[in-house]
Scaffold this motif. Structure first.
Motif, PDB file in Angstrom:
ATOM      1  N   VAL A 229       2.575  -7.663  -6.609  1.00 20.51           N
ATOM      2  CA  VAL A 229       3.914  -6.910  -6.435  1.00 20.51           C
ATOM      3  C   VAL A 229       4.198  -5.745  -7.574  1.00 20.51           C
ATOM      4  O   VAL A 229       4.678  -4.679  -7.222  1.00 20.51           O
ATOM      5  CB  VAL A 229       4.890  -7.880  -6.606  1.00 20.51           C
ATOM      6  N   GLU A 232      -0.816  -1.459  -8.914  1.00 22.23           N
ATOM      7  CA  GLU A 232      -1.429  -1.042  -7.779  1.00 22.23           C
ATOM      8  C   GLU A 232      -2.927  -1.320  -7.712  1.00 22.23           C
ATOM      9  O   GLU A 232      -3.667  -0.701  -7.010  1.00 22.23           O
ATOM     10  CB  GLU A 232      -1.235   0.559  -7.744  1.00 22.23           C
ATOM     11  N   ARG A 266       1.493  -8.526  -0.672  1.00 18.17           N
ATOM     12  CA  ARG A 266       1.855  -7.090  -1.225  1.00 18.17           C
ATOM     13  C   ARG A 266       2.770  -6.483  -0.412  1.00 18.17           C
ATOM     14  O   ARG A 266       3.720  -5.895  -0.616  1.00 18.17           O
ATOM     15  CB  ARG A 266       0.640  -6.456  -1.845  1.00 18.17           C
ATOM     16  N   CYS A 270       6.567  -5.544  -1.339  1.00 17.83           N
ATOM     17  CA  CYS A 270       7.000  -4.132  -1.624  1.00 17.83           C
ATOM     18  C   CYS A 270       7.803  -3.507  -0.803  1.00 17.83           C
ATOM     19  O   CYS A 270       8.500  -2.574  -1.127  1.00 17.83           O
ATOM     20  CB  CYS A 270       5.558  -3.276  -1.913  1.00 17.83           C
TER      21      CYS A 270
END
Length: 304
Positions: A229, A232, A266, A270
């Motif tokens: 989270v 990258e 993710r 996100c």
């Protein structure tokens, strides 16, 4: 001479689905009368904050009770106890039941050390019991939910102040958490602490209510979620950071335990969690906030 105050409740079936329900609460002190021998069909936590006395359980052995201490009265178990008639004791008790009691027992929060448990202090437990006592006022429409929440709080508080835990927590669990991301087997972790694997399993089961493998896995997957989270980094890099050289194995393990693949986790998080990522624990008196800014006027907003 003694003084006593108590209230008893009958939660509805819907409230039982909360997992834990409070059946009663009491505050007593002085030379209280002898309790039992008796058997109950629910749990009772008796917190002794001052004084001394004795307890006799199903095995017939008489144990000395010296404050601060906890008496666990469990369903179906014979118990018999009383304070010393010369000194008396101060006690607060909570009767409770519910389907979540089985999970709390498995995790070591209930009857972990038998019916008499030494405590380091009783302040936090008394605070939780005080919440129940305040909620017990007549006509409180939130009584069952407030008292159920306080029972959860009480079990956590009692686990934290067990005398075998200490102010800094369980030392073996702390060391395992520190080394969780290293590629070590359970046998190698045990050797670092001068323990056999069986001794390590016993210690972790006692402290965390699970096996060393599950305890380490929980720490690794928690950190993996944070990295998914908050950064990258590719999934393969995250796998290595949390102790897995094989990204495919990590992804399968993550999906099996979390319920979704790392890339999907993710994407979901996100989309819903704004802001950046930090390892710093916020000050409770100054919690982080999302700054609000006025939308830019692009000439498309109507008047009126």
């Amino acid at each position: 001479m003694y003084h006593t105050w108590m209230r008893y409740f009958t939660p509805s079936p819907a409230h039982h689905r909360l997992g834990l329900v409070c059946l009663g609460v009491g505050l007593q002190h002085g030379a209280l009368p002898v309790v039992g021998p008796r058997v109950l069909d629910h749990h009772v936590a008796v917190v002794i904050s001052a004084g001394r006395g004795w307890f006799r359980g199903a095995d017939g052995r008489r144990r000395t009770v010296t404050a601060p201490a906890l008496l666990w009265l469990t369903p179906g178990a014979t118990h018999h106890y009383a304070p010393d008639p010369d000194t008396g004791w101060d006690e607060a008790f909570v009767d409770f039941t519910g389907p979540a009691t089985a999970a709390y027992a498995d995790l070591g929060y209930l009857d972990a050390d038998g019916p008499v448990v030494a405590l380091t202090d009783t302040a936090t437990a008394r605070t939780a019991i005080g919440r129940i006592a305040r909620a017990a006022r007549q006509g409180n429409p939130f009584l069952e939910v407030e008292t159920a929440a306080a029972v959860h709080e009480l079990l956590v508080a009692l686990r934290r102040v067990r005398a075998d835990t200490g102010a800094d927590g369980h030392p073996v669990l702390q060391a395992l958490a520190r080394d969780a991301f290293q590629p070590l087997s359970v046998t190698e972790h045990a050797a670092r602490h001068g323990m056999t694997p069986a001794e390590l399993r016993t210690a972790v089961r006692r402290g965390a209510g699970c096996s060393p493998k599950d305890y380490l896995l929980g720490i690794r997957l928690g950190r993996a979620k944070e990295l998914l989270v908050g950064t990258e980094l590719p999934v393969a890099a995250i796998a290595r950071r949390v102790g897995y050289d094989d990204p495919a194995y990590f992804s399968r393990l993550f999906a099996r335990r979390v319920g979704t693949a790392p890339v999907h986790f993710r994407e979901q998080q996100c989309r819903s969690v704004p802001g950046g990522f930090t390892d710093r624990i916020p000050d409770p008196s100054r919690p982080p906030t999302i700054p609000l800014s006025a939308p830019a006027d692009d000439g498309r907003r109507g008047g009126g």
